[in-house]
Motif scaffolding. Structure first.
Motif, PDB file in Angstrom:
ATOM      1  N   LEU A 109       0.838  -1.043  -0.046  1.00  0.00           N
ATOM      2  CA  LEU A 109      -0.065   0.070  -0.148  1.00  0.00           C
ATOM      3  C   LEU A 109       0.733   1.058   0.131  1.00  0.00           C
ATOM      4  CD1 LEU A 109      -2.885   1.162   0.184  1.00  0.00           C
ATOM      5  CD2 LEU A 109      -2.765   1.221   2.604  1.00  0.00           C
ATOM      6  N   LEU A 110       1.965   1.138   0.997  1.00  0.00           N
ATOM      7  CA  LEU A 110       2.822   2.417   0.985  1.00  0.00           C
ATOM      8  C   LEU A 110       3.626   2.701  -0.285  1.00  0.00           C
ATOM      9  CD1 LEU A 110       3.876   2.497   4.831  1.00  0.00           C
ATOM     10  CD2 LEU A 110       2.095   3.796   3.695  1.00  0.00           C
ATOM     11  N   TRP A 148       2.608   1.731  -3.185  1.00  0.00           N
ATOM     12  CA  TRP A 148       1.855   2.331  -4.421  1.00  0.00           C
ATOM     13  C   TRP A 148       1.366   3.652  -3.939  1.00  0.00           C
ATOM     14  CZ3 TRP A 148      -0.364   1.585  -8.856  1.00  0.00           C
ATOM     15  CH2 TRP A 148      -1.533   2.441  -9.186  1.00  0.00           C
ATOM     16  N   SER A 192       4.897   1.746  -9.631  1.00  0.00           N
ATOM     17  CA  SER A 192       3.914   0.715 -10.418  1.00  0.00           C
ATOM     18  C   SER A 192       3.812  -0.479  -9.853  1.00  0.00           C
ATOM     19  CB  SER A 192       4.529   0.933 -11.851  1.00  0.00           C
ATOM     20  OG  SER A 192       5.542   0.103 -11.803  1.00  0.00           O
ATOM     21  N   TYR A 193       2.662  -1.234 -10.328  1.00  0.00           N
ATOM     22  CA  TYR A 193       2.654  -2.596 -10.103  1.00  0.00           C
ATOM     23  C   TYR A 193       3.815  -3.332 -10.306  1.00  0.00           C
ATOM     24  CZ  TYR A 193      -2.564  -2.596  -9.331  1.00  0.00           C
ATOM     25  OH  TYR A 193      -3.955  -2.173  -8.295  1.00  0.00           O
ATOM     26  N   ARG A 209       3.037 -10.267 -10.522  1.00  0.00           N
ATOM     27  CA  ARG A 209       2.391  -8.671 -10.646  1.00  0.00           C
ATOM     28  C   ARG A 209       0.740  -9.004 -10.599  1.00  0.00           C
ATOM     29  NH1 ARG A 209      -0.122  -5.391 -14.011  1.00  0.00           N
ATOM     30  NH2 ARG A 209       0.842  -3.647 -14.808  1.00  0.00           N
ATOM     31  N   GLY A 215      -2.646  -6.233  -7.294  1.00  0.00           N
ATOM     32  CA  GLY A 215      -4.013  -5.761  -7.225  1.00  0.00           C
ATOM     33  C   GLY A 215      -4.751  -6.366  -5.954  1.00  0.00           C
ATOM     34  N   THR A 216      -4.385  -7.649  -5.796  1.00  0.00           N
ATOM     35  CA  THR A 216      -5.564  -8.459  -4.558  1.00  0.00           C
ATOM     36  C   THR A 216      -4.808  -7.853  -3.141  1.00  0.00           C
ATOM     37  OG1 THR A 216      -5.540 -10.477  -6.227  1.00  0.00           O
ATOM     38  CG2 THR A 216      -5.904 -10.750  -4.039  1.00  0.00           C
ATOM     39  N   LEU A 219      -3.589  -5.030  -2.693  1.00  0.00           N
ATOM     40  CA  LEU A 219      -3.898  -3.710  -2.469  1.00  0.00           C
ATOM     41  C   LEU A 219      -5.479  -3.509  -2.279  1.00  0.00           C
ATOM     42  CD1 LEU A 219      -2.285  -1.510  -5.400  1.00  0.00           C
ATOM     43  CD2 LEU A 219      -2.111  -1.080  -3.083  1.00  0.00           C
ATOM     44  N   ALA A 220      -6.082  -4.381  -2.667  1.00  0.00           N
ATOM     45  CA  ALA A 220      -7.391  -4.551  -2.557  1.00  0.00           C
ATOM     46  C   ALA A 220      -7.564  -4.908  -0.809  1.00  0.00           C
ATOM     47  CB  ALA A 220      -8.352  -5.498  -3.223  1.00  0.00           C
TER      48      ALA A 220
END
Lengths: 166, 325
Positions: free
Chosen positions: A117-118, A120, A125-126, A137, A141-142, A144-145
């Protein structure tokens, strides 16, 4: 490196300080560490300075946190009052109090979720986050969610008043 | 396509979903009401999380420190440079020994002679610049910039690469002192041994008024090696007199080799407290070179950019800077 490191400095330094601040929660200390990371970059001249800086900074912050944890254990023994006091309504409006609440919420995340999170938020970037954390990669997203959800929930469960203030 | 998982939704909202997947997702969302609702939810979640993180930003009014440059850089590293010089001298000794190795026809005398040469070279530390020239470049992987002097660049590089763990915390107001009068707080730099030797002690009486050291002083400023020049040539570079604060000894006048017409004057106000005046034949180049730091200890007076650093407290430095007109 040098000229592109100068560019990296201009584009990345504030983000790096912010990233570090959210780990050590001391602005001056965050600056110290960011400066140190850049000095190391000047000496080592890494190929990918931006990613490299965040790796080094994260490591330094982790060492720093361990040291702080040791010191805190001593302090806790000395402290008579419970540390977890509810902020008063006036305090809630205070930046400092809100910062502290976010900090507490961040503390409830797993280290990996928090890191992603930090990173990002620091503008990586991812791909960069994946390279740095070893995550696939597609897992970024998972992660971060999950991190975002936990942050929001942890903050929200802290105090009703704060939710109103938000 | 089955319903979209939240990781994919977040990647999509973060603009990090590869084009093919993005098209797929958009096609799916167009037909799938639950997924559309979830997308809206996740968007709201991201916004809330971002707002929370923004609350945990640095305290308002926090100003970032300048880079470990732009005017980085005066750091002595004798204990790093000397081992590098030793390494070079030992390597040279071996090389000499090998070149003078006895051939089947030679006698014992020749062997003795080569040993003497090798011993003499090894004992001679720091190594003369010429021997560093011979050895050091081979140890470098980085290409030397054209404007750098080979000996200087190689000594510098050795010093830099020798450093692994000793890293300064750079902070205005904190002076790094490696056994010499402290010069500046905000600055790591590799000054090669020959340069140190050739330089009079900073702030020494008589070392003033635009007479930089003879021995090729160079300084790294954001990766560029600035070269010391005398007041005369500096005037030629600028097309006008070199600005300086009257009554304060000039420590160095440095020229930026990459940006034509840019000169920096360093004046030592007190021991360790240095004012730097960046002057440029063209105002905009000065602005460009120095806009990256954004330090409070920096200000622009007409066509000059003034920076100050030293072992004093920030507010004292600010007051001093204020006195500069």
């Amino acid at each position: 490196m040098p000229d592109d490191l100068a560019d990296v400095y201009r584009t990345t330094y504030p983000a790096l300080v912010r990233f570090l601040y959210r780990k050590v929660w001391d602005a001056e200390r965050a600056e110290d560490l960011a400066q140190e990371a850049f000095s190391r970059a000047l000496a080592h001249r890494p190929e990918n300075p931006r990613g490299w800086l965040f790796v080094v900074a994260a490591n330094m912050a982790r060492d720093e946190a361990r040291k702080a944890a040791r010191e805190r254990r001593h302090l806790t023994l000395l402290a008579a009052e419970p540390q977890d006091q509810r902020p008063s309504p006036e305090e809630i409006l205070d930046d400092e109090a809100r910062r502290r609440r976010v900090r507490e919420a961040l503390d409830q995340l797993t280290p990996r979720d928090r890191e992603v999170l930090l990173l990002w938020d620091a503008g990586l970037s991812y791909d960069e986050i994946a390279a740095q954390t070893g995550l696939a990669r597609t897992a970024v997203g998972t992660t971060l969610a999950r991190a975002r959800r936990r942050l929001v929930e942890a903050y929200g469960s802290g105090s009703e008043d704060v939710r109103v203030a938000r | 396509m089955s319903h979209v998982d939240e990781g994919t939704l977040h990647a999509y909202l973060d603009g990090e979903l590869p084009a093919a997947e993005r098209a797929q997702l958009e096609a799916h969302i167009a037909d799938c009401v639950p997924c559309r609702e979830r997308l809206a939810e996740e968007r709201g979640l991201i916004e809330r999380a971002d707002r929370l993180l923004a609350l945990a930003d640095l305290p308002a009014g926090h100003t970032h420190r300048p880079a470990p440059a732009p005017v980085e850089s005066l750091r002595r590293r004798p204990r790093l440079v000397v081992p590098a010089a030793w390494a070079a001298s030992i390597a040279l000794a071996f090389l000499t020994g090998w070149l003078l190795r006895p051939t089947p026809q030679t006698t014992g005398n020749v062997v003795d002679e080569s040993k003497q040469i090798a011993a003499a070279v090894t004992a001679d530390s720091p190594v003369p610049a010429s021997s560093r020239d011979a050895v050091a470049p081979a140890t470098r992987s980085r290409a030397s910039a054209a404007h750098r002097q080979p000996a200087k660049a190689s000594g510098d590089s050795l010093a830099v690469e020798a450093e692994t763990s000793v890293v300064p915390v750079l902070k205005p107001g904190v002076v790094e002192n490696a056994g010499r009068p402290a010069l500046r707080g905000a600055a790591p730099a590799a000054i090669p041994p020959t340069t140190i030797a050739a330089r009079p002690a900073a702030g020494a009486p008589g070392y003033s008024q635009g007479q930089p050291a003879e021995g090729q002083l160079e300084r790294r400023v954001i990766g560029t090696t600035w070269t010391a020049i005398a007041a005369g040539p500096a005037r030629k570079v600028l097309g006008t007199d070199v600005a300086q604060i009257p009554g304060i000894p000039v420590r160095d006048i440095l020229q930026n080799p990459l940006v034509p017409g840019q000169v920096m004057v360093e004046q030592e106000v007190a021991e360790g407290t240095v004012v730097q005046l960046l002057q440029s034949a063209h105002l905009d180049t000065a602005m460009m070179a120095y806009s990256s730091g954004g330090s409070p200890l920096q200000k622009t007076v007409g066509r000059l950019q003034v920076r100050i650093s030293g072992p004093l407290a920030m507010d004292s430095l600010l007051k001093l800077l204020d006195l500069v007109r």
